[in-house]
Design a protein around this motif. Structure first.
Motif, PDB file in Angstrom:
ATOM      1  N   LEU A   1     -61.580  42.182  -3.475  1.00 25.55           N
ATOM      2  CA  LEU A   1     -62.207  42.892  -4.590  1.00 25.55           C
ATOM      3  C   LEU A   1     -62.193  42.092  -5.888  1.00 25.55           C
ATOM      4  O   LEU A   1     -63.050  42.266  -6.751  1.00 25.55           O
ATOM      5  CB  LEU A   1     -61.497  44.228  -4.815  1.00 25.55           C
ATOM      6  CG  LEU A   1     -61.705  45.301  -3.741  1.00 25.55           C
ATOM      7  CD1 LEU A   1     -60.738  46.460  -3.956  1.00 25.55           C
ATOM      8  CD2 LEU A   1     -63.141  45.799  -3.741  1.00 25.55           C
ATOM      9  N   GLY A   2     -61.183  41.224  -6.038  1.00 30.58           N
ATOM     10  CA  GLY A   2     -61.032  40.496  -7.288  1.00 30.58           C
ATOM     11  C   GLY A   2     -60.178  41.266  -8.284  1.00 30.58           C
ATOM     12  O   GLY A   2     -59.810  42.426  -8.048  1.00 30.58           O
ATOM     13  N   LYS A   3     -59.874  40.627  -9.406  1.00 31.91           N
ATOM     14  CA  LYS A   3     -58.900  41.171 -10.362  1.00 31.91           C
ATOM     15  C   LYS A   3     -59.288  42.552 -10.871  1.00 31.91           C
ATOM     16  O   LYS A   3     -58.503  43.507 -10.778  1.00 31.91           O
ATOM     17  CB  LYS A   3     -58.724  40.220 -11.542  1.00 31.91           C
ATOM     18  CG  LYS A   3     -57.807  40.771 -12.652  1.00 31.91           C
ATOM     19  CD  LYS A   3     -57.670  39.806 -13.794  1.00 31.91           C
ATOM     20  CE  LYS A   3     -58.920  39.673 -14.622  1.00 31.91           C
ATOM     21  NZ  LYS A   3     -59.215  40.907 -15.446  1.00 31.91           N
ATOM     22  N   ASP A   4     -60.457  42.707 -11.437  1.00 32.31           N
ATOM     23  CA  ASP A   4     -60.802  43.948 -12.130  1.00 32.31           C
ATOM     24  C   ASP A   4     -60.867  45.142 -11.172  1.00 32.31           C
ATOM     25  O   ASP A   4     -60.193  46.159 -11.374  1.00 32.31           O
ATOM     26  CB  ASP A   4     -62.131  43.788 -12.876  1.00 32.31           C
ATOM     27  CG  ASP A   4     -62.034  42.797 -14.029  1.00 32.31           C
ATOM     28  OD1 ASP A   4     -60.908  42.564 -14.517  1.00 32.31           O
ATOM     29  OD2 ASP A   4     -63.080  42.247 -14.429  1.00 32.31           O
ATOM     30  N   ALA A   5     -61.677  45.018 -10.128  1.00 35.96           N
ATOM     31  CA  ALA A   5     -61.816  46.132  -9.183  1.00 35.96           C
ATOM     32  C   ALA A   5     -60.527  46.353  -8.408  1.00 35.96           C
ATOM     33  O   ALA A   5     -60.163  47.496  -8.105  1.00 35.96           O
ATOM     34  CB  ALA A   5     -62.976  45.863  -8.218  1.00 35.96           C
ATOM     35  N   GLY A   6     -59.805  45.271  -8.093  1.00 33.71           N
ATOM     36  CA  GLY A   6     -58.562  45.388  -7.338  1.00 33.71           C
ATOM     37  C   GLY A   6     -57.483  46.124  -8.109  1.00 33.71           C
ATOM     38  O   GLY A   6     -56.822  47.024  -7.578  1.00 33.71           O
ATOM     39  N   LEU A   7     -57.292  45.758  -9.376  1.00 35.62           N
ATOM     40  CA  LEU A   7     -56.275  46.429 -10.187  1.00 35.62           C
ATOM     41  C   LEU A   7     -56.650  47.882 -10.460  1.00 35.62           C
ATOM     42  O   LEU A   7     -55.785  48.764 -10.490  1.00 35.62           O
ATOM     43  CB  LEU A   7     -56.062  45.674 -11.501  1.00 35.62           C
ATOM     44  CG  LEU A   7     -55.463  44.264 -11.378  1.00 35.62           C
ATOM     45  CD1 LEU A   7     -55.245  43.665 -12.757  1.00 35.62           C
ATOM     46  CD2 LEU A   7     -54.163  44.278 -10.591  1.00 35.62           C
ATOM     47  N   LYS A   8     -57.926  48.133 -10.621  1.00 35.41           N
ATOM     48  CA  LYS A   8     -58.376  49.517 -10.832  1.00 35.41           C
ATOM     49  C   LYS A   8     -58.029  50.375  -9.616  1.00 35.41           C
ATOM     50  O   LYS A   8     -57.604  51.529  -9.754  1.00 35.41           O
ATOM     51  CB  LYS A   8     -59.889  49.544 -11.076  1.00 35.41           C
ATOM     52  CG  LYS A   8     -60.440  50.923 -11.373  1.00 35.41           C
ATOM     53  CD  LYS A   8     -61.936  50.876 -11.657  1.00 35.41           C
ATOM     54  CE  LYS A   8     -62.499  52.266 -11.934  1.00 35.41           C
ATOM     55  NZ  LYS A   8     -63.971  52.226 -12.188  1.00 35.41           N
ATOM     56  N   LEU A   9     -58.169  49.792  -8.421  1.00 31.69           N
ATOM     57  CA  LEU A   9     -57.852  50.531  -7.196  1.00 31.69           C
ATOM     58  C   LEU A   9     -56.362  50.811  -7.070  1.00 31.69           C
ATOM     59  O   LEU A   9     -55.946  51.965  -6.895  1.00 31.69           O
ATOM     60  CB  LEU A   9     -58.333  49.738  -5.974  1.00 31.69           C
ATOM     61  CG  LEU A   9     -57.880  50.288  -4.617  1.00 31.69           C
ATOM     62  CD1 LEU A   9     -58.554  51.618  -4.324  1.00 31.69           C
ATOM     63  CD2 LEU A   9     -58.177  49.276  -3.511  1.00 31.69           C
ATOM     64  N   ILE A  10     -55.540  49.778  -7.152  1.00 33.88           N
ATOM     65  CA  ILE A  10     -54.116  49.956  -6.845  1.00 33.88           C
ATOM     66  C   ILE A  10     -53.401  50.796  -7.895  1.00 33.88           C
ATOM     67  O   ILE A  10     -52.396  51.459  -7.586  1.00 33.88           O
ATOM     68  CB  ILE A  10     -53.412  48.592  -6.638  1.00 33.88           C
ATOM     69  CG1 ILE A  10     -52.097  48.808  -5.874  1.00 33.88           C
ATOM     70  CG2 ILE A  10     -53.198  47.866  -7.959  1.00 33.88           C
ATOM     71  CD1 ILE A  10     -51.464  47.544  -5.374  1.00 33.88           C
TER      72      ILE A  10
ATOM     73  N   ASN B   1     -50.066  45.757   3.130  1.00 34.17           N
ATOM     74  CA  ASN B   1     -50.970  44.738   3.664  1.00 34.17           C
ATOM     75  C   ASN B   1     -52.424  45.088   3.368  1.00 34.17           C
ATOM     76  O   ASN B   1     -53.217  44.230   2.964  1.00 34.17           O
ATOM     77  CB  ASN B   1     -50.772  44.602   5.174  1.00 34.17           C
ATOM     78  CG  ASN B   1     -51.780  43.650   5.791  1.00 34.17           C
ATOM     79  OD1 ASN B   1     -52.881  44.051   6.143  1.00 34.17           O
ATOM     80  ND2 ASN B   1     -51.426  42.390   5.883  1.00 34.17           N
ATOM     81  N   GLY B   2     -52.775  46.360   3.569  1.00 33.10           N
ATOM     82  CA  GLY B   2     -54.132  46.775   3.269  1.00 33.10           C
ATOM     83  C   GLY B   2     -54.495  46.534   1.817  1.00 33.10           C
ATOM     84  O   GLY B   2     -55.590  46.055   1.498  1.00 33.10           O
ATOM     85  N   PHE B   3     -53.552  46.831   0.920  1.00 36.41           N
ATOM     86  CA  PHE B   3     -53.800  46.603  -0.505  1.00 36.41           C
ATOM     87  C   PHE B   3     -53.882  45.111  -0.837  1.00 36.41           C
ATOM     88  O   PHE B   3     -54.769  44.683  -1.586  1.00 36.41           O
ATOM     89  CB  PHE B   3     -52.708  47.254  -1.350  1.00 36.41           C
ATOM     90  CG  PHE B   3     -52.914  48.711  -1.604  1.00 36.41           C
ATOM     91  CD1 PHE B   3     -54.111  49.179  -2.137  1.00 36.41           C
ATOM     92  CD2 PHE B   3     -51.913  49.639  -1.333  1.00 36.41           C
ATOM     93  CE1 PHE B   3     -54.312  50.531  -2.384  1.00 36.41           C
ATOM     94  CE2 PHE B   3     -52.097  50.995  -1.572  1.00 36.41           C
ATOM     95  CZ  PHE B   3     -53.304  51.439  -2.094  1.00 36.41           C
ATOM     96  N   SER B   4     -52.975  44.313  -0.316  1.00 41.15           N
ATOM     97  CA  SER B   4     -52.954  42.892  -0.691  1.00 41.15           C
ATOM     98  C   SER B   4     -54.237  42.200  -0.252  1.00 41.15           C
ATOM     99  O   SER B   4     -54.836  41.427  -1.007  1.00 41.15           O
ATOM    100  CB  SER B   4     -51.728  42.187  -0.105  1.00 41.15           C
ATOM    101  OG  SER B   4     -51.800  42.088   1.301  1.00 41.15           O
ATOM    102  N   THR B   5     -54.697  42.489   0.970  1.00 41.58           N
ATOM    103  CA  THR B   5     -55.944  41.903   1.448  1.00 41.58           C
ATOM    104  C   THR B   5     -57.125  42.401   0.623  1.00 41.58           C
ATOM    105  O   THR B   5     -58.002  41.617   0.226  1.00 41.58           O
ATOM    106  CB  THR B   5     -56.161  42.251   2.930  1.00 41.58           C
ATOM    107  OG1 THR B   5     -55.052  41.778   3.699  1.00 41.58           O
ATOM    108  CG2 THR B   5     -57.434  41.615   3.457  1.00 41.58           C
ATOM    109  N   SER B   6     -57.155  43.695   0.361  1.00 36.41           N
ATOM    110  CA  SER B   6     -58.270  44.289  -0.385  1.00 36.41           C
ATOM    111  C   SER B   6     -58.364  43.736  -1.796  1.00 36.41           C
ATOM    112  O   SER B   6     -59.470  43.461  -2.299  1.00 36.41           O
ATOM    113  CB  SER B   6     -58.122  45.808  -0.427  1.00 36.41           C
ATOM    114  OG  SER B   6     -58.132  46.360   0.868  1.00 36.41           O
TER     115      SER B   6
END
Length: 328
Positions: A289-298, A280-285
């Motif tokens: 964050l958006g595509k680029d920053a979000g994918l970089k994080l996960i 849940n924390g990841f999906s919301t984040s």
């Protein structure tokens, strides 16, 4: 930052089996919970469902910011006044939430509970709020002002008027807790689905995997992928049911707690992994964050996999999922 429910559970026909599955839908934590338990007989399954409901209710009474006598409500009532001692369970949940705030630089923030709800997604908004109103709406939000004292087991909100609330993260935690509790009691299969925060374990009575369908955000009455699950959690956040459009740009109902502006660019994020709380924390984040920053994080967390769909219909998914040629 409450997500929308975009998962459809596909249960195959149980057929003749030594075990049976029973499902019950109830309202807990202000949301819909679907609880499925596989057991030797119907009576045992129903009794275990009762146990799950009791556990979720116990957690709700600890962490609900809507219940005046909960520990979190006491923390909120003492914002700017003094620290409040809480149970180790509540302290640990808050500690994990703050970890998410740190790794996302505030894209995830449980102090969003103090945010002014100036954005309306019910069709009543005719113009964007002013930049001044947006800035003011988040002036009491800020995870940096949540002070944890591990030695004394206290939580202190430094600024008067601050609030914390776990929302869907709490539902994910409850789903995980109930799954682990059932496994400890020898229940080898089931599902606890808290408004889309889903923990599953084992298999269906006929031996097949539990399977979820991922909704097509461009055509909500269709599915574009079926994914089998085994002792796993899955959470989806989506913006395609609640949003507003100004000057040709779509603004999602999930708000960035650090800016006060709605998330843009991503229609849907589904995250798979061992914990519904963490998923849940990841999906919301990722929505914020958006595509680029979000994918970089996960991608830094290999135990978690994802399917991300942008507003333009582009699909990105983890190689581990083995989903090829996905189209909307």
């Amino acid at each position: 930052m409450k997500k929308v429910l975009v998962l459809l559970l596909i249960l195959s026909c149980f057929g003749a089996s030594a075990q049976v599955a029973r499902k019950r839908t109830v309202k807990l934590m202000g949301s819909r919970f679907d609880i499925t338990i596989v057991a030797a007989d119907s009576l045992a399954a129903e009794q275990h469902i009762d146990t799950v409901i009791a556990e979720v209710t116990r957690i709700e009474n600890l962490i609900s910011d809507w219940k005046a006598d909960s520990q979190i409500s006491k923390v909120n009532a003492n914002a700017g006044i003094g620290p409040v001692r809480v149970d180790p369970e509540v302290f640990a949940l808050t500690e994990r939430a703050l970890h998410f705030s740190n790794i996302t630089k505030g894209a995830f923030d449980i102090s969003f509970a103090a945010m002014d709800r100036i954005w309306k997604f019910d069709g009543s908004m005719t113009e964007m709020p002013s930049p001044e109103a947006i800035k003011k709406s988040v002036e009491k939000v800020g995870y940096q002002n949540i002070i944890l004292d591990k030695k004394h087991g206290t939580i202190f909100l430094r600024r008067k008027g601050m609030k914390i609330g776990f929302g869907a993260l709490g539902e994910g935690y409850a789903a995980d807790r109930c799954r682990d509790m059932m496994l400890a009691r020898g229940i080898k299969a089931g599902i606890v689905n808290g408004s889309g925060d889903m923990s599953t374990w084992g298999k269906q009575p006929d031996g097949s995997d539990w399977t979820i369908g991922i909704t097509n955000p461009l055509h909500r009455d269709t599915l574009f992928a079926l994914v089998p699950l085994y002792q796993s959690a899955v959470v989806t956040s989506g913006s395609y049911e609640k949003f507003v459009v100004f000057n040709g740009k779509r603004y999602a109902h999930i708000i960035n707690p650090s800016t006060g502006y709605p998330a843009t660019g991503v229609s849907s994020v589904t995250v798979f992994g061992p914990s519904a709380e963490t998923a849940n924390g990841f999906s919301t984040s990722l929505m914020v964050l958006g595509k680029d920053a979000g994918l970089k994080l996960i991608k830094k967390y290999p135990n978690y996999t994802y399917i991300l769909i942008t507003d333009s219909g582009q699909i990105y998914s983890s190689r581990k999922l083995g989903l090829k040629n996905l189209t909307l």
